[in-house]
Design a protein around this motif. Structure first.
Motif, mmCIF file in Angstrom:
data_model
loop_
_atom_site.group_PDB
_atom_site.id
_atom_site.type_symbol
_atom_site.label_atom_id
_atom_site.label_comp_id
_atom_site.label_asym_id
_atom_site.label_seq_id
_atom_site.Cartn_x
_atom_site.Cartn_y
_atom_site.Cartn_z
ATOM 1 N N ILE A 5 9.806 -34.608 17.396
ATOM 2 C CA ILE A 5 9.835 -33.516 18.370
ATOM 3 C C ILE A 5 8.436 -32.921 18.500
ATOM 4 O O ILE A 5 7.794 -32.604 17.503
ATOM 5 C CB ILE A 5 10.823 -32.416 17.931
ATOM 6 N N VAL A 6 7.981 -32.747 19.741
ATOM 7 C CA VAL A 6 6.726 -32.056 20.014
ATOM 8 C C VAL A 6 7.058 -30.665 20.533
ATOM 9 O O VAL A 6 7.916 -30.502 21.412
ATOM 10 C CB VAL A 6 5.857 -32.822 21.048
ATOM 11 N N HIS A 21 13.318 -22.180 18.297
ATOM 12 C CA HIS A 21 14.287 -23.221 18.664
ATOM 13 C C HIS A 21 13.880 -24.576 18.103
ATOM 14 O O HIS A 21 14.711 -25.302 17.554
ATOM 15 C CB HIS A 21 14.418 -23.321 20.189
ATOM 16 N N ALA A 22 12.615 -24.932 18.278
ATOM 17 C CA ALA A 22 12.135 -26.240 17.840
ATOM 18 C C ALA A 22 12.251 -26.393 16.326
ATOM 19 O O ALA A 22 12.659 -27.455 15.836
ATOM 20 C CB ALA A 22 10.697 -26.453 18.290
ATOM 21 N N ILE A 23 11.907 -25.355 15.593
ATOM 22 C CA ILE A 23 12.006 -25.410 14.132
ATOM 23 C C ILE A 23 13.458 -25.566 13.711
ATOM 24 O O ILE A 23 13.784 -26.395 12.854
ATOM 25 C CB ILE A 23 11.366 -24.163 13.490
ATOM 26 N N ALA A 24 14.345 -24.794 14.314
ATOM 27 C CA ALA A 24 15.770 -24.888 13.973
ATOM 28 C C ALA A 24 16.316 -26.277 14.299
ATOM 29 O O ALA A 24 17.070 -26.860 13.509
ATOM 30 C CB ALA A 24 16.566 -23.815 14.716
ATOM 31 N N LEU A 25 15.915 -26.819 15.431
ATOM 32 C CA LEU A 25 16.374 -28.146 15.832
ATOM 33 C C LEU A 25 15.828 -29.220 14.887
ATOM 34 O O LEU A 25 16.574 -30.092 14.430
ATOM 35 C CB LEU A 25 15.954 -28.423 17.278
ATOM 36 N N ALA A 26 14.549 -29.161 14.594
ATOM 37 C CA ALA A 26 13.948 -30.143 13.679
ATOM 38 C C ALA A 26 14.599 -30.072 12.300
ATOM 39 O O ALA A 26 14.876 -31.103 11.685
ATOM 40 C CB ALA A 26 12.443 -29.900 13.560
ATOM 41 N N ARG A 27 14.873 -28.871 11.861
ATOM 42 C CA ARG A 27 15.511 -28.696 10.553
ATOM 43 C C ARG A 27 16.922 -29.284 10.554
ATOM 44 O O ARG A 27 17.307 -30.015 9.639
ATOM 45 C CB ARG A 27 15.549 -27.212 10.203
ATOM 46 N N ALA A 28 17.690 -28.988 11.587
ATOM 47 C CA ALA A 28 19.074 -29.470 11.665
ATOM 48 C C ALA A 28 19.140 -30.991 11.788
ATOM 49 O O ALA A 28 20.050 -31.619 11.248
ATOM 50 C CB ALA A 28 19.789 -28.821 12.855
ATOM 51 N N LEU A 29 18.159 -31.583 12.484
ATOM 52 C CA LEU A 29 18.168 -33.029 12.721
ATOM 53 C C LEU A 29 17.336 -33.804 11.689
ATOM 54 O O LEU A 29 17.256 -35.026 11.763
ATOM 55 C CB LEU A 29 17.635 -33.333 14.117
ATOM 56 N N ARG A 69 5.546 -21.446 8.546
ATOM 57 C CA ARG A 69 6.944 -21.026 8.700
ATOM 58 C C ARG A 69 7.884 -22.227 8.654
ATOM 59 O O ARG A 69 8.921 -22.205 7.985
ATOM 60 C CB ARG A 69 7.150 -20.293 10.022
ATOM 61 N N ALA A 70 7.520 -23.281 9.395
ATOM 62 C CA ALA A 70 8.364 -24.476 9.446
ATOM 63 C C ALA A 70 8.399 -25.171 8.089
ATOM 64 O O ALA A 70 9.463 -25.605 7.629
ATOM 65 C CB ALA A 70 7.852 -25.441 10.520
ATOM 66 N N GLY A 74 11.416 -26.382 5.057
ATOM 67 C CA GLY A 74 11.607 -27.781 4.715
ATOM 68 C C GLY A 74 11.396 -28.759 5.854
ATOM 69 O O GLY A 74 11.772 -29.924 5.748
ATOM 70 N N VAL A 75 10.796 -28.312 6.942
ATOM 71 C CA VAL A 75 10.555 -29.183 8.103
ATOM 72 C C VAL A 75 9.275 -29.993 7.880
ATOM 73 O O VAL A 75 8.263 -29.453 7.431
ATOM 74 C CB VAL A 75 10.444 -28.347 9.402
ATOM 75 N N ASP A 76 9.341 -31.283 8.181
ATOM 76 C CA ASP A 76 8.166 -32.151 8.163
ATOM 77 C C ASP A 76 7.357 -31.807 9.411
ATOM 78 O O ASP A 76 7.761 -32.137 10.534
ATOM 79 C CB ASP A 76 8.601 -33.617 8.171
ATOM 80 N N VAL A 77 6.228 -31.135 9.241
ATOM 81 C CA VAL A 77 5.507 -30.585 10.381
ATOM 82 C C VAL A 77 4.033 -30.975 10.335
ATOM 83 O O VAL A 77 3.438 -31.073 9.267
ATOM 84 C CB VAL A 77 5.671 -29.042 10.430
ATOM 85 N N SER A 78 3.480 -31.220 11.523
ATOM 86 C CA SER A 78 2.049 -31.448 11.684
ATOM 87 C C SER A 78 1.604 -30.683 12.920
ATOM 88 O O SER A 78 2.437 -30.209 13.701
ATOM 89 C CB SER A 78 1.739 -32.943 11.829
ATOM 90 N N THR A 79 0.291 -30.556 13.080
ATOM 91 C CA THR A 79 -0.231 -29.799 14.211
ATOM 92 C C THR A 79 -1.351 -30.574 14.894
ATOM 93 O O THR A 79 -1.951 -31.469 14.310
ATOM 94 C CB THR A 79 -0.786 -28.425 13.777
ATOM 95 N N ALA A 80 -1.613 -30.182 16.131
ATOM 96 C CA ALA A 80 -2.734 -30.764 16.876
ATOM 97 C C ALA A 80 -3.235 -29.745 17.896
ATOM 98 O O ALA A 80 -2.436 -29.061 18.537
ATOM 99 C CB ALA A 80 -2.314 -32.034 17.596
ATOM 100 N N ILE A 81 -4.540 -29.659 17.993
ATOM 101 C CA ILE A 81 -5.168 -28.927 19.090
ATOM 102 C C ILE A 81 -5.716 -29.991 20.023
ATOM 103 O O ILE A 81 -6.482 -30.858 19.612
ATOM 104 C CB ILE A 81 -6.303 -28.013 18.592
#
Length: 148
Positions: A5-6, A21-29, A69-70, A74-81
């Protein structure tokens, strides 16, 4: 369903709501989440390089805050500018290009819900992403129930 998910993020209240929303969705999935901020360099034509640097620094602070926060959830998260350029001259183009590059299955972003003349005058990043994206797009409106 969605494993990559982006999230398109900026400092607006609507984008912050989309982040929840995105964090909750990524966490649930149990999906990987890529948080993206776009620095509109193309829109800064003629501006000082210092302006671009300040915008990138602000984007980094915003991304780091949401990434923490993510990650705490426990969300697998990365970032990009990412920056607009001749290949992606508008913010929506840059978001779609990053989603394709990262092989996203879903893009989440906030939408102010403008239409008609307001949309023509202001443009719409959300509309551009939704219209031309190669993957599913979730538009989060300011009145949507809180996701996280």
């Amino acid at each position: 369903m969605y494993s990559r998910i982006v999230l398109a993020l900026d400092a607006s209240a609507t984008a912050q709501h989309a982040a929840e929303h995105a964090i909750a969705l990524a966490r649930a999935l149990h999906a990987s989440l890529r948080m993206v901020c776009v620095v509109d360099v193309a829109g800064l034509a003629g501006a000082l390089a210092e302006v671009s640097r300040v915008m990138s620094d602000d984007a980094r602070l915003l991304l780091d805050d949401w990434m923490n926060r993510a990650a705490q959830l426990g969300v697998d998260v990365s970032t990009a500018i990412v920056e607009t350029d001749r290949h992606a001259p508008r913010v929506g183009d840059a978001i779609r290009a990053e989603a394709r590059r990262w092989d996203a299955q879903l893009v989440v972003l906030g939408s102010h819900g403008r239409s008609g003349v307001g949309n023509l005058m202001l443009g719409s990043v959300a509309e551009a992403v939704a219209r031309d994206s190669r993957c599913a797009v979730l538009l989060v409106h300011p009145g949507d129930a809180q996701g996280a």
